[in-house]
Scaffold this motif. Structure first.
Motif, PDB file in Angstrom:
ATOM      1  N   GLU A 180     -11.361  -7.785  -8.506  1.00  0.00           N
ATOM      2  CA  GLU A 180     -10.694  -8.510  -9.591  1.00  0.00           C
ATOM      3  C   GLU A 180      -9.167  -8.519  -9.478  1.00  0.00           C
ATOM      4  OE1 GLU A 180     -12.120  -7.092 -13.330  1.00  0.00           O
ATOM      5  OE2 GLU A 180     -14.188  -7.738 -12.959  1.00  0.00           O
ATOM      6  N   PRO A 181      -8.514  -7.383  -9.177  1.00  0.00           N
ATOM      7  CA  PRO A 181      -7.045  -7.408  -9.142  1.00  0.00           C
ATOM      8  C   PRO A 181      -6.468  -8.080  -7.897  1.00  0.00           C
ATOM      9  CG  PRO A 181      -7.917  -5.182  -9.530  1.00  0.00           C
ATOM     10  CD  PRO A 181      -9.032  -6.019  -9.035  1.00  0.00           C
ATOM     11  N   VAL A 182      -7.272  -8.319  -6.861  1.00  0.00           N
ATOM     12  CA  VAL A 182      -6.707  -8.802  -5.597  1.00  0.00           C
ATOM     13  C   VAL A 182      -7.271 -10.149  -5.153  1.00  0.00           C
ATOM     14  CG1 VAL A 182      -6.186  -6.488  -4.732  1.00  0.00           C
ATOM     15  CG2 VAL A 182      -8.446  -7.481  -4.306  1.00  0.00           C
ATOM     16  N   MET A 183      -8.087 -10.794  -5.972  1.00  0.00           N
ATOM     17  CA  MET A 183      -8.715 -12.028  -5.493  1.00  0.00           C
ATOM     18  C   MET A 183      -7.913 -13.284  -5.821  1.00  0.00           C
ATOM     19  SD  MET A 183     -11.903 -12.455  -8.118  1.00  0.00           S
ATOM     20  CE  MET A 183     -11.648 -12.760  -9.880  1.00  0.00           C
ATOM     21  N   ASP A 184      -6.874 -13.155  -6.640  1.00  0.00           N
ATOM     22  CA  ASP A 184      -6.051 -14.328  -6.940  1.00  0.00           C
ATOM     23  C   ASP A 184      -5.416 -14.864  -5.664  1.00  0.00           C
ATOM     24  OD1 ASP A 184      -6.651 -14.176  -9.574  1.00  0.00           O
ATOM     25  OD2 ASP A 184      -4.805 -13.165 -10.176  1.00  0.00           O
ATOM     26  N   GLY A 185      -5.546 -16.160  -5.467  1.00  0.00           N
ATOM     27  CA  GLY A 185      -4.983 -16.775  -4.272  1.00  0.00           C
ATOM     28  C   GLY A 185      -5.954 -16.859  -3.119  1.00  0.00           C
ATOM     29  N   SER A 186      -7.101 -16.225  -3.230  1.00  0.00           N
ATOM     30  CA  SER A 186      -8.114 -16.281  -2.179  1.00  0.00           C
ATOM     31  C   SER A 186      -9.346 -16.985  -2.726  1.00  0.00           C
ATOM     32  CB  SER A 186      -8.479 -14.866  -1.692  1.00  0.00           C
ATOM     33  OG  SER A 186      -9.552 -14.928  -0.777  1.00  0.00           O
TER      34      SER A 186
ATOM     35  N   LEU B 220      -0.667  -0.426  -8.198  1.00  0.00           N
ATOM     36  CA  LEU B 220      -0.952  -0.305  -6.769  1.00  0.00           C
ATOM     37  C   LEU B 220      -1.077  -1.677  -6.105  1.00  0.00           C
ATOM     38  CD1 LEU B 220      -1.610   1.875  -4.602  1.00  0.00           C
ATOM     39  CD2 LEU B 220      -4.013   1.487  -5.116  1.00  0.00           C
ATOM     40  N   PHE B 221      -1.732  -2.601  -6.774  1.00  0.00           N
ATOM     41  CA  PHE B 221      -1.971  -3.913  -6.166  1.00  0.00           C
ATOM     42  C   PHE B 221      -0.710  -4.779  -6.169  1.00  0.00           C
ATOM     43  CE2 PHE B 221      -6.000  -2.483  -8.108  1.00  0.00           C
ATOM     44  CZ  PHE B 221      -6.745  -2.350  -6.952  1.00  0.00           C
ATOM     45  N   ASP B 222       0.230  -4.511  -7.074  1.00  0.00           N
ATOM     46  CA  ASP B 222       1.497  -5.241  -7.060  1.00  0.00           C
ATOM     47  C   ASP B 222       2.431  -4.692  -6.000  1.00  0.00           C
ATOM     48  OD1 ASP B 222       0.714  -6.895  -9.151  1.00  0.00           O
ATOM     49  OD2 ASP B 222       1.436  -5.489 -10.677  1.00  0.00           O
ATOM     50  N   ARG B 223       2.416  -3.390  -5.805  1.00  0.00           N
ATOM     51  CA  ARG B 223       3.315  -2.774  -4.825  1.00  0.00           C
ATOM     52  C   ARG B 223       2.847  -2.987  -3.392  1.00  0.00           C
ATOM     53  NH1 ARG B 223       3.600   2.697  -5.156  1.00  0.00           N
ATOM     54  NH2 ARG B 223       1.944   2.992  -6.694  1.00  0.00           N
ATOM     55  N   PHE B 224       1.540  -3.158  -3.220  1.00  0.00           N
ATOM     56  CA  PHE B 224       1.002  -3.397  -1.886  1.00  0.00           C
ATOM     57  C   PHE B 224       0.284  -4.750  -1.877  1.00  0.00           C
ATOM     58  CE2 PHE B 224       1.118   1.207  -2.534  1.00  0.00           C
ATOM     59  CZ  PHE B 224       1.870   1.619  -1.441  1.00  0.00           C
ATOM     60  N   GLU B 225       1.069  -5.806  -1.789  1.00  0.00           N
ATOM     61  CA  GLU B 225       0.516  -7.147  -1.882  1.00  0.00           C
ATOM     62  C   GLU B 225      -0.423  -7.463  -0.727  1.00  0.00           C
ATOM     63  OE1 GLU B 225       3.635  -9.967  -2.300  1.00  0.00           O
ATOM     64  OE2 GLU B 225       4.373  -9.119  -4.205  1.00  0.00           O
ATOM     65  N   TRP B 226      -0.286  -6.748   0.384  1.00  0.00           N
ATOM     66  CA  TRP B 226      -1.150  -7.016   1.539  1.00  0.00           C
ATOM     67  C   TRP B 226      -2.609  -6.677   1.234  1.00  0.00           C
ATOM     68  CZ3 TRP B 226      -3.923  -2.919   3.436  1.00  0.00           C
ATOM     69  CH2 TRP B 226      -3.484  -1.638   3.085  1.00  0.00           C
TER      70      TRP B 226
ATOM     71  N   PRO C 254      -7.096 -10.784   3.869  1.00  0.00           N
ATOM     72  CA  PRO C 254      -8.488 -10.523   4.287  1.00  0.00           C
ATOM     73  C   PRO C 254      -8.728  -9.072   4.685  1.00  0.00           C
ATOM     74  CG  PRO C 254      -7.758 -12.621   5.160  1.00  0.00           C
ATOM     75  CD  PRO C 254      -6.558 -11.992   4.528  1.00  0.00           C
ATOM     76  N   GLY C 255      -7.795  -8.490   5.462  1.00  0.00           N
ATOM     77  CA  GLY C 255      -7.955  -7.096   5.857  1.00  0.00           C
ATOM     78  C   GLY C 255      -7.878  -6.155   4.668  1.00  0.00           C
ATOM     79  N   GLY C 256      -6.965  -6.465   3.738  1.00  0.00           N
ATOM     80  CA  GLY C 256      -6.840  -5.637   2.553  1.00  0.00           C
ATOM     81  C   GLY C 256      -8.069  -5.695   1.673  1.00  0.00           C
ATOM     82  N   LEU C 257      -8.680  -6.874   1.569  1.00  0.00           N
ATOM     83  CA  LEU C 257      -9.898  -7.025   0.768  1.00  0.00           C
ATOM     84  C   LEU C 257     -11.051  -6.220   1.354  1.00  0.00           C
ATOM     85  CD1 LEU C 257      -9.669 -10.837   0.013  1.00  0.00           C
ATOM     86  CD2 LEU C 257      -9.527  -8.988  -1.646  1.00  0.00           C
ATOM     87  N   VAL C 258     -11.111  -6.194   2.681  1.00  0.00           N
ATOM     88  CA  VAL C 258     -12.142  -5.380   3.336  1.00  0.00           C
ATOM     89  C   VAL C 258     -11.919  -3.905   3.022  1.00  0.00           C
ATOM     90  CG1 VAL C 258     -13.078  -4.635   5.562  1.00  0.00           C
ATOM     91  CG2 VAL C 258     -12.573  -7.049   5.176  1.00  0.00           C
ATOM     92  N   LEU C 259     -10.655  -3.477   3.098  1.00  0.00           N
ATOM     93  CA  LEU C 259     -10.335  -2.076   2.804  1.00  0.00           C
ATOM     94  C   LEU C 259     -10.661  -1.730   1.353  1.00  0.00           C
ATOM     95  CD1 LEU C 259      -9.088   0.635   3.610  1.00  0.00           C
ATOM     96  CD2 LEU C 259      -6.846  -0.298   2.963  1.00  0.00           C
ATOM     97  N   VAL C 260     -10.292  -2.597   0.431  1.00  0.00           N
ATOM     98  CA  VAL C 260     -10.579  -2.363  -0.989  1.00  0.00           C
ATOM     99  C   VAL C 260     -12.088  -2.256  -1.211  1.00  0.00           C
ATOM    100  CG1 VAL C 260     -10.526  -3.442  -3.268  1.00  0.00           C
ATOM    101  CG2 VAL C 260      -8.457  -3.390  -1.882  1.00  0.00           C
TER     102      VAL C 260
END
Length: 384
Positions: free
Chosen positions: A73-79, A329-335, A339-345
């Motif tokens: 939820e916090p990192v899917m905007d824009g994807s 955390l998700f604002d400070r580490f935008e990466w 795609p790689g970040g989403l896999v890690l999350v």
């Protein structure tokens, strides 16, 4: 997020004669189940009965999907692709968990012993974790005005209060001749009635009610049917088609339809769309749930034992997700949105919820998720 503590917790052991047919009140772990009675006399010498590995696998895999979807939820905007995957998972993961909760609630009656289990396995965890999440937001989230209100469930605690309401009404659904159409009618009416309000998250309770009622009327042979090879093969093109449709719909469709926490009018849609979407979402969730159940392993896997502890996984992973948000955390580490970040999350969320379902964690949290509380109940309640 499948009973909560009935769906999420330890459940009574199913009959050893038919491994595919669990006892009606076997819990999901959580989605608290009654302890297995200790036999006396000749029965005490009977061999130990086994849990059904299939349903433990269902519970664990469903709770992993819940945690991963929350982490997206916090990192899917824009994807657009991640939003599409999120929509597909959200279309069925909680409906599947609720359906299984209903299935394991088939034998629930308002007897003293079962009411005690309902209170200690569902109501008490709700009070404890609703309070914990409120305090967490107040002190870790920088919201000193945050109040503790048992009428306004925070984040994922709504499922516990919903399960309490559903199980209390189980005798009603078992008495009706056609319970599912009645439940669907209630869900449709709720989707077009903004006056219901937010107390106890009743919109979700009512709009998701049909899945619980459906679980109540399912039989073991229905699960045998979806586990057939033909169903697994048919589910593959179905999943591909669903993903393509979700990719098309991702920028066009409101996520509120998946949450079922508001009426159509509250989402700015025509009132009649609530009825249409309620029925459409029910059909979509049903088909995807069948496809999910078809691919769950039937044999004992390395994660099977974790299916008995999903209440801990469900209730604890929210602190991880919310804590990351409170810490920006998700604002400070935008990466992390790449795609790689989403896999890690996704991997971190899956690993964390797996850890939370382990026996040591369950033992530590037993005071909150499976309290004994004999001191609070009359010993002669059953006789009375």
């Amino acid at each position: 997020m499948f009973q909560a503590p009935s769906v999420f917790q330890r459940a009574p052991l199913p009959p050893a004669t038919r491994e595919s047919e669990p006892r009606p009140e076997q819990t999901l772990t959580a989605p608290g189940t009654p302890p297995t009675p200790v036999p006396t006399g000749p029965a005490a010498a009977a061999p130990a009965k086994k849990r059904d590995a299939y349903f433990d696998n269902v519970k664990f895999l469903a709770i992993v999907l819940v945690a991963v979807a929350h982490a997206w939820e916090p990192v899917m905007d824009g994807s657009r692709a991640t939003r599409a995957l999120y929509m597909v998972v959200y279309a069925f993961h909680m409906p599947a968990f609720i359906l299984i909760s209903g299935y394991f609630s088939r034998s629930f009656e308002m007897t003293p012993s079962k009411v005690k289990r309902l209170i200690t396995g569902v109501a008490v965890p709700y009070v404890v974790f609703e309070t914990a999440y409120s305090l967490f937001k107040r002190y870790a989230g920088g919201a000193p005005e945050q109040e503790i209100s048992l009428l306004d469930p925070m984040f994922l605690t709504w499922f516990l209060i919903a399960l309490f309401v559903w199980r209390v009404t189980t005798p009603v659904w078992k008495a009706l001749r056609h319970p599912l159409p009645v439940a669907l009618a209630i869900a449709v009416l709720a989707s077009v009635t903004p006056a219901i309000g937010d107390d106890l998250d009743l919109q979700r309770v009512l709009q998701l009610l049909p899945f619980f009622v459906l679980g109540l009327i399912l039989k073991p042979e229905h699960f045998q049917l979806v586990r057939r090879r033909e169903v697994r093969l048919l589910s593959l093109p179905l999943l591909v088609g669903t993903l393509l449709f979700a990719y098309w719909a991702a920028p066009r469709m409101q996520l509120g339809w998946f949450y079922r926490s508001n009426s159509a009018q509250e989402m700015g849609a025509p009132w009649w769309s609530g009825a249409v979407m309620s029925l459409a979402m029910f059909g979509c969730a049903l088909v995807l749930t069948a496809a999910f159940l078809a691919w769950v392993p039937r044999r004992h896997m390395w994660f099977t034992v974790l299916g008995a502890g999903t209440i801990c996984g469900y209730l604890l992973h929210g602190f991880l997700v919310k804590g990351a948000g409170y810490a920006d955390l998700f604002d400070r580490f935008e990466w992390l949105g790449s795609p790689g970040g989403l896999v890690l999350v996704s991997l971190v969320a899956a690993a964390a919820v797996t850890l939370f379902c382990t026996p040591p964690v369950r033992r530590v949290l037993r005071f909150a998720t499976e309290p004994d509380m004999n001191w609070a109940f009359r010993r002669d309640a059953a006789r009375l």
